[in-house]
Design a protein around this motif. Structure first.
Motif, PDB file in Angstrom:
ATOM      1  N   ASP A 106       0.742  -0.951   0.364  1.00 12.32           N
ATOM      2  CA  ASP A 106      -0.001   0.074   0.280  1.00 12.32           C
ATOM      3  C   ASP A 106       1.065   0.831  -0.002  1.00 12.32           C
ATOM      4  O   ASP A 106       1.502   2.040   0.879  1.00 12.32           O
ATOM      5  CB  ASP A 106      -0.716  -0.022   0.882  1.00 12.32           C
ATOM      6  CG  ASP A 106      -1.756   1.514   1.013  1.00 12.32           C
ATOM      7  OD1 ASP A 106      -2.200   1.529   0.756  1.00 12.32           O
ATOM      8  OD2 ASP A 106      -2.687   1.710   2.449  1.00 12.32           O
ATOM      9  N   ALA A 107       1.346   1.594  -0.910  1.00 12.74           N
ATOM     10  CA  ALA A 107       2.904   1.965  -1.104  1.00 12.74           C
ATOM     11  C   ALA A 107       2.018   3.531  -2.548  1.00 12.74           C
ATOM     12  O   ALA A 107       1.537   2.696  -3.524  1.00 12.74           O
ATOM     13  CB  ALA A 107       4.363   2.064  -1.003  1.00 12.74           C
ATOM     14  N   VAL A 108       3.447   4.818  -2.180  1.00 10.82           N
ATOM     15  CA  VAL A 108       3.351   5.185  -3.177  1.00 10.82           C
ATOM     16  C   VAL A 108       4.709   5.574  -3.590  1.00 10.82           C
ATOM     17  O   VAL A 108       5.670   6.117  -2.527  1.00 10.82           O
ATOM     18  CB  VAL A 108       2.858   6.477  -2.981  1.00 10.82           C
ATOM     19  CG1 VAL A 108       3.491   7.575  -4.104  1.00 10.82           C
ATOM     20  CG2 VAL A 108       1.204   6.946  -2.242  1.00 10.82           C
ATOM     21  N   VAL A 109       5.621   4.986  -4.716  1.00  8.61           N
ATOM     22  CA  VAL A 109       7.083   5.144  -4.786  1.00  8.61           C
ATOM     23  C   VAL A 109       7.050   6.386  -5.666  1.00  8.61           C
ATOM     24  O   VAL A 109       6.237   6.747  -6.711  1.00  8.61           O
ATOM     25  CB  VAL A 109       7.350   3.571  -5.034  1.00  8.61           C
ATOM     26  CG1 VAL A 109       7.265   2.663  -4.169  1.00  8.61           C
ATOM     27  CG2 VAL A 109       6.562   3.458  -5.945  1.00  8.61           C
ATOM     28  N   THR A 110       8.903   6.525  -6.025  1.00  9.29           N
ATOM     29  CA  THR A 110       9.321   6.949  -7.020  1.00  9.29           C
ATOM     30  C   THR A 110      10.453   7.260  -7.353  1.00  9.29           C
ATOM     31  O   THR A 110      11.196   5.773  -6.384  1.00  9.29           O
ATOM     32  CB  THR A 110       9.304   8.298  -7.035  1.00  9.29           C
ATOM     33  OG1 THR A 110       9.236   8.658  -7.982  1.00  9.29           O
ATOM     34  CG2 THR A 110       9.919   8.465  -6.015  1.00  9.29           C
ATOM     35  N   PRO A 111      10.666   6.857  -8.485  1.00  7.73           N
ATOM     36  CA  PRO A 111      12.037   5.843  -8.939  1.00  7.73           C
ATOM     37  C   PRO A 111      13.409   7.358  -8.403  1.00  7.73           C
ATOM     38  O   PRO A 111      12.914   8.843  -8.752  1.00  7.73           O
ATOM     39  CB  PRO A 111      12.702   6.263 -10.377  1.00  7.73           C
ATOM     40  CG  PRO A 111      10.302   6.387 -10.898  1.00  7.73           C
ATOM     41  CD  PRO A 111      10.429   7.018  -9.176  1.00  7.73           C
ATOM     42  N   ILE A 112      14.450   6.740  -7.851  1.00  7.75           N
ATOM     43  CA  ILE A 112      15.011   7.692  -7.018  1.00  7.75           C
ATOM     44  C   ILE A 112      16.098   7.859  -8.641  1.00  7.75           C
ATOM     45  O   ILE A 112      17.456   8.856  -7.647  1.00  7.75           O
ATOM     46  CB  ILE A 112      15.913   7.237  -5.734  1.00  7.75           C
ATOM     47  CG1 ILE A 112      16.668   5.764  -6.552  1.00  7.75           C
ATOM     48  CG2 ILE A 112      14.881   6.810  -5.051  1.00  7.75           C
ATOM     49  CD1 ILE A 112      17.240   4.912  -5.315  1.00  7.75           C
ATOM     50  N   TYR A 113      16.347   7.910  -9.515  1.00  3.25           N
ATOM     51  CA  TYR A 113      17.394   7.780 -10.349  1.00  3.25           C
ATOM     52  C   TYR A 113      16.940   8.782 -12.025  1.00  3.25           C
ATOM     53  O   TYR A 113      17.318   8.819 -12.403  1.00  3.25           O
ATOM     54  CB  TYR A 113      17.779   6.433 -10.965  1.00  3.25           C
ATOM     55  CG  TYR A 113      16.930   5.685 -12.108  1.00  3.25           C
ATOM     56  CD1 TYR A 113      16.386   6.191 -13.014  1.00  3.25           C
ATOM     57  CD2 TYR A 113      15.818   5.148 -11.005  1.00  3.25           C
ATOM     58  CE1 TYR A 113      14.984   5.246 -13.396  1.00  3.25           C
ATOM     59  CE2 TYR A 113      15.172   3.856 -11.582  1.00  3.25           C
ATOM     60  CZ  TYR A 113      14.373   4.265 -12.303  1.00  3.25           C
ATOM     61  OH  TYR A 113      13.314   3.629 -13.241  1.00  3.25           O
ATOM     62  N   ARG A 114      16.083   9.434 -11.000  1.00  3.71           N
ATOM     63  CA  ARG A 114      16.009  10.124 -11.740  1.00  3.71           C
ATOM     64  C   ARG A 114      14.921  10.973 -11.410  1.00  3.71           C
ATOM     65  O   ARG A 114      13.894  10.703 -10.642  1.00  3.71           O
ATOM     66  CB  ARG A 114      15.408   9.957 -13.887  1.00  3.71           C
ATOM     67  CG  ARG A 114      14.029   9.288 -13.178  1.00  3.71           C
ATOM     68  CD  ARG A 114      13.292   8.335 -14.644  1.00  3.71           C
ATOM     69  NE  ARG A 114      12.147   7.767 -15.064  1.00  3.71           N
ATOM     70  CZ  ARG A 114      10.964   7.802 -15.252  1.00  3.71           C
ATOM     71  NH1 ARG A 114      10.373   9.124 -14.691  1.00  3.71           N
ATOM     72  NH2 ARG A 114       9.431   7.128 -14.680  1.00  3.71           N
TER      73      ARG A 114
END
Length: 1771
Positions: free
Chosen positions: A945-953
């Motif tokens: 139950d997460a909201v994520v974002t890529p850390i490489y861009r």
């Protein structure tokens, strides 16, 4: 001087200085009442006694015969008292004439009509008892009399058509036999009235003795008195002109030249004659036009002279060119070319001779008749004193000058250049060749400060054009003629054109001639050359000069042309050649003798003094003192001499149509003592209805003057004349009623009350949402805590779940949001928001009150609030700052959750602290993990139950993703779906230089987070409730393959769970809707307290219905099929054209695709409730009238309905005010109309209409709405949280905040919407409401419903799709190759995401107001909102409540009660509930008006009964019986029908009925046709409420048969329309082609059918009569009229017609330009429409014919579309 003819001056050329010198002076005072139309005079004579009517044509016969039958119909309708029924017998010339007249009588009366050309006795007996009017031939009638089938005592009226046949001396003259029978029956008590009609006795040349003998014989045979229709035969119809004969000598100066030209013409004649003899092929005769051209040349040479040849040849050459252009036979073309060559030769002969004499304009080359004409005209030049004394013409000159200035345009420059060239080329021999007849010469600039108004009558049409051109050429060298501005009307052209082009040519000529006549009427020209076309039947100004260039052919031509000289001190000049003067003098003497015979025989009493008696004005002044309004001190006065003119002027100011010329009637009789006395009767629509008697006088004319003077005194005392003795205009009457002054605007600003003026207004914040937190951060305070409760009301339909994702409802987590405020929030209805899971029902419920919050807790809550709005939702902008102490709306958002072991929600302080700690750094972890030494450990609990974002861009503005699924069967070492990379880990290593530490971790499937924050409406519907296209099955499969896979190790997990994040996304829409509903609730309470409408305080448990747009149960299963069809219809070429590049990523523009499908989904995909806010249909038992219920006891409207009234269409919400505004508009008109009708019983319709227009004007409504602060409460633009919404707790920084001013703005400097409704910023074009762009701006392709990704996210997304796996280089071609290491975060490129912006955002000018706190609204939108609120209260609270609401706004629709009763209105809190009762009592109820019957008239009831005989049939037809029959009579009485002396005319009832019908129809459509959009509803209303359909329904139900009017012209128009409707056999609509083919011609010609406004008026006036007669009951009116209109309502609702004018404007909104209305020769109004297409060299010119009474009743004449050259105009 020859005095052989009385009163005619003869000027011979032998006398030195024999020039006609008229005396130009102002005419004397008007001492004659305005005459009535001659047909009315003849009708009155026929009613009074046996009459022989001598008409000039047959046109007046139907009117006189029908009206006489109707007036004498009383004897035919005696059905009781045992009296015998009598019939009217019409004797026709033959059977066809009988049939024609029977049809007319049948259509214009309610009488039974039968035709008897058979002599069957049985049939006649039966018909006698069944029919009222019997038409037969004379032979049949004689046989019926001889066989006693008919007896004369059974006949009340005998009409003898073509009665001149009685003069036939044959032995079997049936007319003589009939009259002998009547004479034999003279002993009977009752004799039939006899009317003889003839149009032949005055035709042709008449010997006076023969005429007098014929009239005497007719009078003797028919026992009748002759009456003539020649309106100048009796002096009472106008001023007598001074007659003069100017003798012209024989032409001798250019005899040699004339012989040379004659020789050329004679040779041409001989050749043509030989050619016709040799080449007679039997085909079309090519010689006929040539012979006609040669004859025209001969006439011009003999009548004008050699100069005439120079002018006429270019005109004839143009006609020959037209013939040659359309001539298919080659030999005929050669003949036409030969004729043209010969014409040029004749002109060349003239030119050579004139050049030799160096006198191209020498008058010796024109005939003496032409010279004498110019001498006459030259002597009409006024001197300087005359110019200054004629105030009328000096005013006219200024008006003409202003009009010319207004008409100046680019096209005029070409004409001015031509005129300048012509001035330098006066003697150019080819001057006429470039102009000709088709292009009118530019005339000299005439100031028209002269009183000349003249007509020159000629016999030949080309002579008129020659004289006009010759005069204008002479003006260039002879300044004495410069005061003349001339034009010519040539009449019908010669029949040389083929039938295919005749109509086009005739139309062009007709328009040019109508323009000339229009200019003459407006005094832009003062001299007209014309043929006999203007002798009769065309309205022209009163002329003071009429010249007969050719001899009058007969008495009719003489008297009709002389009748045009009707101005005071007018002159009638005849130019007669010297060799024919003696013969003409004899003819003129005969003409005058005939005139005297007719006067003598047509006067009532030949022995008495004539009406044209000569009187001494000084004697008249001394007979009676003048009347002064202020006594002896009054400046204004009216005397015996000026009284008649003042009465005439007053009558002309009364409201009337173009058919009606209202005139006073004056009856003069001689008293026993020899004195005369006059009684004046004013028109029936004057408030002064009583007859006015003057003092006895020694003569008839003196008696008339005395009666007029007494009338002026009565009019002044009645308030119809002001202190200056001028008729009181409508503008003065309205000042006291309206009580407001028009705003004055600066230059360049729009007019107040229109869409073109926009002003800025502060956006309102609900009072309970202000001052919600303490300003001291350390202070403990008590708060109210409210929960934002969300439930899944309707899951997303399966067909819309493109990716087949799990629907996440709000019940997945107990954590939710609440509102913290110090103020209690009133109860409001629940409302929906639309998320990816479907429709969420939101309600605001109180959780606790008195909650104490410490200062530290306040600080944490503020940090949480700021983090959610500024960082989670990214609503913080550079010009905004978070400062609750300064913010206007400063309530706080906080999280709620259930405590373990408890079901009660409480503040989740742990979550507050967690989020507050991340405030300011939510998107960026404090330290990036380093997995180079340790292996990453994957946990499914963290990512479930997460909201994520890529850390490489995109580190600066990372793209967020919801974790949709953990792919346990797909790990990072799984094969990559592209041949370029072997595994996923290889892709990240080679692409981003990132090494994954845990090779066993699963990939996660993510969904991009949408930037769309406006969730007020669903994505799958536009704001009108239309279903947007849905992807087909194949596209579903493609999208199922498009997955976004991320590596957990390379993702940052936000501290806010996805389940809470999804609820946070709803907050902007929830808080926006909360504020709107609270504002609506505050307005409801305000109206309840101040207006007494609705309960100001409702119980807490009052069940407000939830806000619903009526979209529940929407059937979307067919939308997929529609999309399949539309998709398959798109060609590959079309798809390629629609491909656009957006930052390098391919997307498809589906606007064109959607256009094809949107129309199919209007009815199929949406249920009946889809047109915005749903209002239940009215039950049949709900009354439209006042039910008597107390307005204060009604709960009042729901805040949702009020909010609908405040929402403009540009807000793109699920509802708008358009439907309610339409209803409120019609009710407003009706309520104001009823009030004015009941309050001002003595004002006529013109003044009432003007007063109504001021009350219901957009300016007044704007002004009243602004006074009630409606603009701040309105919702005017699309809700876009990222652009124009100010979140709670935030405020605009002081450095950039603009002052909150309400300032006008010039709309030309800013971007405006297409329809001028409301200003929108960064929103879709409202004109595209039916397309896919209705959805959110980030949903270009709605088949990709859940794919709301930005550019960078889409790049990563497409990389792993199967479609790009084969050729990955195609995708990466646009991306710069770069790499970075995780240890060096500064190397990461800074890519920002700010939400989707318009491509041209940089081109927009800076806004002149603060978009977060202000909005720009047009004045018209505020007026619409006022009307919508009226409609809201009408629908929800009823009739009386709506009237009280209007009174509260400031509209005057109810009478006020004595104010002293309300001085002690209770104001204490415990008595506030009583205030509404007092307010209700403050306004009374309108009282039923008194009966319209004028009881003061002697025998009023008897007269009423006589006038209404036979009207019981009408009552049966409409199924309503009048209680007060006076209403019925008034409803059918035209203003011209002066026989009705007991009621008013229908104008006031029409004024009332028009508003009532408009409201009733609108209310019915509003209640019963809710499946229609507001625009379609407006179109349907326009189709049902217009003069065309009302008039056609009036014919259908026989209204016209009971119509009482005395207007011959109106009679003819109604007759044509009735015939047309009967042939169509259906009710006409606004889209009907009102044209009738002329079957007598070739079938190509058609006649425009005018819709008589009078028929539509009586249709409305009867509704007004029923309303008043039924006790002011709207239900009764609708019960009568709905059955009549039901077929049209159902027909148009099923197949909606669109006005052709609107259709054109929608097709060509920029290029269609409507010209000003122009009056045609037959009295109609024409509007020219220019449509400029892409080809700038062409311009379409369409003609719209308008009925002369009402410009809004418009219809297209599509057959009159032609092409012409476009000048310098551009697209």
């Amino acid at each position: 001087m020859d005095n052989s003819v009385a009163d005619v001056k003869v000027i011979r050329p032998a006398i030195t200085g024999s020039v006609y010198k008229p005396s130009i002076q102002d005419g004397g005072p008007v001492i004659t009442f305005t005459p009535r139309q001659y047909q009315v005079e003849l009708l009155e004579a026929s009613i009074d006694h046996n009459t022989i009517i001598c008409l000039q044509t047959d046109l007046g016969k139907p009117f006189i015969s029908v009206m006489l039958i109707k007036e004498l119909a009383e004897q035919m309708n005696r059905r009781n008292h045992g009296e015998e029924i009598k019939a009217t017998v019409f004797i026709a010339k033959d059977a066809s004439s009988a049939t024609k007249n029977a049809s007319i009588i049948q259509e214009h009366t309610n009488l039974e009509v039968a035709i008897h050309v058979d002599t069957s006795q049985d049939y006649a007996n039966s018909s006698l008892h069944q029919h009222h009017v019997l038409l037969m031939t004379g032979e049949s009638f004689v046989k019926y009399l001889e066989t006693d089938t008919l007896s004369l005592h059974q006949i009340n009226l005998l009409i003898l058509d073509e009665c001149h046949l009685a003069l036939d001396q044959s032995n079997h003259n049936v007319y003589q036999t009939i009259m002998q029978k009547i004479e034999e029956n003279s002993g009977h008590s009752t004799q039939p009235r006899v009317l003889g009609m003839t149009s032949s006795i005055l035709l042709g040349k008449q010997d006076p003795c023969d005429l007098e003998a014929n009239l005497a014989d007719l009078e003797r045979i028919l026992k009748s008195r002759p009456e003539t229709a020649l309106n100048s035969s009796a002096g009472k119809f106008g001023n007598k002109p001074a007659e003069a004969i100017v003798v012209c000598e024989k032409y001798s100066d250019g005899k040699v030249l004339c012989c040379a030209v004659t020789e050329v013409l004679d040779n041409t004649f001989r050749f043509v004659d030989n050619f016709h003899t040799i080449c007679n092929t039997g085909q079309s005769n090519p010689c006929q036009p040539v012979i006609q051209v040669l004859n025209e040349c001969r006439s011009a040479l003999s009548i004008i002279g050699p100069l005439g040849i120079r002018i006429i040849v270019p005109l004839l050459l143009k006609d020959l060119q037209k013939l040659e252009k359309h001539e298919p036979v080659e030999i005929n073309c050669l003949m036409l070319q030969y004729a043209a060559s010969q014409l040029r030769l004749a002109k060349k002969v003239c030119d050579n001779a004139l050049k030799a004499d160096k006198a191209l304009l020498d008058l010796k080359f024109v005939t003496p008749k032409v010279r004498r004409l110019f001498e006459v005209l030259r002597n009409f030049k006024p001197d300087e004193n005359t110019k200054n004394t004629d105030s009328f013409h000096s005013r006219n000159a200024v008006q003409m000058k202003n009009r010319r200035a207004l008409r100046a345009s680019t096209n005029n420059r070409r004409l001015l250049m031509q005129r300048q060239q012509q001035q330098f080329q006066v003697y150019d021999e080819d001057d006429e060749d470039s102009e000709g007849e088709e292009e009118e010469e530019e005339k000299p600039d005439i100031t028209n400060d002269t009183n000349l108004c003249g007509i020159v009558f000629v016999e030949h049409r080309y002579i008129a054009a020659i004289l006009d051109k010759l005069l204008r050429k002479l003006q260039r060298k002879d300044s004495s003629l410069g005061f003349i501005s001339s034009s010519c009307i040539m009449g019908p052209g010669w029949p040389g054109l083929s039938s295919n082009n005749k109509s086009v040519h005739a139309e062009v000529q007709s328009r040019k001639q109508e323009e000339m006549l229009r200019r003459f009427r407006r005094r832009e020209t003062n001299l007209l050359f014309t043929t006999s076309v203007l002798e009769e039947g065309v309205d022209v100004p009163k002329c003071n000069l009429v010249v007969r260039f050719d001899n009058p052919k007969d008495y009719q031509s003489y008297v009709q042309s002389k009748g045009r000289a009707r101005a005071p001190s007018s002159h009638y000049v005849m130019l007669i050649e010297e060799n024919t003067v003696d013969k003409f003098l004899l003819e003129l003497k005969n003409f005058q003798t005939i005139d005297k015979i007719l006067q003598r025989r047509c006067e009532d009493d030949p022995d008495k003094q004539s009406y044209d008696e000569q009187i001494d004005l000084k004697v008249a002044e001394s007979l009676m003192p003048s009347f002064r309004p202020g006594g002896n001190d009054g400046k204004a006065m009216v005397s015996m001499v000026t009284a008649i003119a003042l009465v005439n002027r007053y009558c002309s100011k009364l409201p009337s149509d173009t058919f009606t010329h209202l005139t006073p009637r004056c009856d003069t009789y001689q008293m026993p003592d020899g004195l005369f006395k006059s009684t004046v009767y004013l028109p029936i629509n004057s408030p002064v209805r009583e007859p006015i008697e003057g003092d006895p006088m020694p003569g008839k004319k003196f008696a008339q003057m005395a009666g007029a003077l007494k009338t002026c005194e009565v009019l002044y005392k009645a308030g119809e004349l002001d202190d200056n003795l001028l008729p009181i205009g409508k503008e003065i009457a309205v000042l006291a009623e309206c009580g407001y002054i028009q705003e004055i605007t600066g230059e360049g600003q729009g007019r107040p009350g229109t869409t073109k003026r926009r002003q800025y207004y502060d956006k309102a914040i609900a009072r309970c949402l202000q001052e919600c937190v303490t300003t001291e951060p350390t202070e403990n305070s008590c708060y109210h805590l409210y929960i934002i409760n969300m439930t899944l009301a309707s899951p997303l339909p399966e067909v819309l779940n493109i990716r087949e994702r799990k629907l996440h409802g709000p019940d997945e987590t107990a954590r939710c949001f609440g509102i913290l405020t110090r103020n209690p929030i009133p109860k409001i209805p629940g409302f929906p928001v639309y998320t990816r899971a479907g429709e969420m029902l939101v309600s605001i419920e109180s959780l606790t009150s008195g909650l104490e919050i410490t200062g530290a807790q306040q600080k944490q809550i503020k940090q949480f609030h700021s983090c959610i709005l500024a960082e989670v939702l990214r609503l913080e902008k550079p010009n905004l700052e978070f400062d609750p102490s300064k913010a206007e709306a400063n309530y706080l958002i906080l999280p709620l959750n259930k405590v373990e072991g408890s079901s009660k929600l409480q503040i989740d302080w742990h979550f507050v602290k967690t989020v507050s700690a991340c405030s300011g750094n939510l998107d960026r972890p404090p330290v990036l993990p380093d997995y180079s030494t340790t292996q990453y450990q994957f946990s499914s609990e963290i990512f479930s139950d997460a909201v994520v974002t890529p850390i490489y861009r995109n580190i600066d503005q990372p793209q967020r993703y919801y974790v949709a699924e953990i792919l346990d069967d797909l790990i990072v070492t799984s094969p990559f779906p592209s041949e370029k990379y072997e595994k996923f880990v290889d892709y990240y290593f080679e692409r981003y230089d990132i090494q994954v530490s845990n090779f066993q971790q699963p990939m996660i499937d993510v969904d991009c987070m949408s930037s769309r924050l406006n969730l007020l409406t669903p994505r799958y519907l536009n704001h009108k409730g239309k279903a947007l296209p849905i992807s087909n099955v194949q596209n579903k499969k493609n999208y199922l393959q498009k997955k976004q896979y991320l590596v957990p190790e390379l993702c940052y997990v936000y501290p806010i769970p996805a389940s809470v994040w999804r609820k946070a996304v709803c907050l902007p829409s929830i808080l926006y809707r909360l504020n709107s509903l609270l504002i609506a609730e505050e307005l409801r309470v305000q109206i309840g307290e101040e207006a007494g409408v609705g309960s100001a305080t409702l119980p807490q448990e009052y069940p407000y219905p939830d806000l619903s747009f009526g979209w529940e149960g929407l059937d979307l299963t067919g939308a997929e099929q529609e999309d399949d069809e539309a998709t398959s219809a798109i060609s590959p070429e079309k798809c390629n054209n629609d491909m656009v590049q957006d930052n390098g990523n391919p997307t498809v523009n589906l606007v064109n695709h959607t256009t094809q499908t949107a129309s199919k989904q209007v009815n199929g995909g949406v249920n009946r409730k889809s047109a915005g806010y749903y209002i239940p249909p009215k039950s049949d038992n709900v009354s439209l009238d006042d039910t008597g219920e107390c307005p204060s006891s009604i709960p009042g409207p729901s805040p949702t309905t009020i909010l609908q009234s405040l929402t403009m269409s540009h807000a793109s919400d699920g509802f708008n005010l358009e439907r309610l505004e339409m209803l409120g508009d019609s009710f407003l008109k009706q309520a104001v109309t009823i009030y004015l009708y009941c309050t001002y019983p003595n004002l006529h319709e013109g003044k009432l209409s003007y007063m109504r227009s001021k009350q219901v004007s957009n300016y007044n409504l704007y002004r009243l709405g602004k006074d009630k602060d409606l603009p701040s409460k309105m919702q005017v633009v699309l809700f876009d949280p990222a652009i124009n919404w100010l979140p709670p707790g935030f405020c605009v920084k002081e450095a950039v905040q603009k002052p909150a001013l309400v300032t006008p703005v010039d709309i030309t400097s800013i971007v405006t919407p297409s329809d001028g409704g409301d200003f929108t910023i960064d929103t879709w074009d409202p004109s595209m409401a039916d397309l896919d762009s209705d959805c959110d701006s980030d949903d270009e392709d709605y088949s990709d419903f859940f794919d709301d990704q930005d550019v960078d996210a889409e790049e990563d997304f497409v990389e792993i799709t199967e479609s790009y796996a084969e050729t990955p280089d195609q995708f990466f071609a646009h991306t710069e190759q770069w790499s970075f290491s995780l240890e060096d975060p500064d190397d990461i490129p800074g890519l920002t995401y700010t939400g989707k912006k318009p491509d041209d955002a940089g081109d927009l000018p800076p806004l002149p107001y603060e978009i977060h706190t202000q909005h720009s609204i047009s004045d018209k939108s505020i007026a619409d909102c006022t009307e919508a609120l009226l409609g809201c209260y009408l629908v929800t609270c009823g009739y009386r409540s709506a009237l009280l609401f209007m009174s509260w706004v400031g509209l005057t629709v109810l009478p006020k009660v004595d104010e002293t009763l309300f001085q002690n209105v209770p104001t204490s809190e415990d008595e506030k509930s009583k205030k509404t009762t007092y307010y209700d009592c403050k306004y009374g109820h309108l009282q039923q008006p008194l009966s319209p019957l004028l009881t003061g008239v002697p025998g009023a009831q008897t007269k009423l009964h006589q006038l209404l005989l036979g009207y019981d049939q009408f009552e049966k037809a409409i199924n309503y019986q009048f209680k007060d029959k006076a209403y019925l009579l008034q409803a059918f009485t035209h203003a011209s029908y002066h026989y009705n002396t007991v009621t008013d005319c229908y104008q006031r009832l029409e004024f009332l009925g028009d508003a009532i019908l408009d409201y009733l129809i609108t209310r019915h459509l509003f209640d019963h046709h809710q499946h229609l959009s507001p625009g379609a509803l407006t179109d349907l209303r326009s189709a049902l409420v217009n003069n065309t359909i009302f008039a056609s329904l009036a014919v259908k139900f026989g209204y016209h048969k009971y119509f009482k009017a005395l207007s011959p012209e109106l009679f003819n128009v109604i007759n044509n329309f009735v015939t047309f409707v009967k042939e169509k056999k259906e009710a006409l609509g606004m889209d009907s082609q009102l044209k009738m083919l002329d079957v007598e011609d070739d079938g190509d010609e058609s006649e425009d059918i005018e819709v008589p406004k009078a028929l539509g008026d009586i249709f409305e006036s009867v509704s007004g009569a029923i309303y008043l007669d039924s006790g002011m009951s709207l239900d009764t009116v609708w019960a009568v009229y709905y059955p009549m209109m039901r077929p049209q309502i159902e027909q148009y609702a099923a197949n909606l017609p669109i006005s052709p004018v609107r259709e054109l404007l929608e097709m060509e909104p920029e290029t269609a330009k409507f010209g000003p209305p122009e009056r045609t020769m037959d009295g109609k109004t024409r509007v020219t429409v220019n449509v400029v297409g892409k080809d700038t060299s062409k311009e379409l010119v369409a003609i719209i014919e308008l009925p002369r009474q009402r410009l809004q009743d418009v219809r297209f004449v599509t057959s009159k579309v032609t092409k012409k050259k476009q000048g310098t105009r551009k697209d």
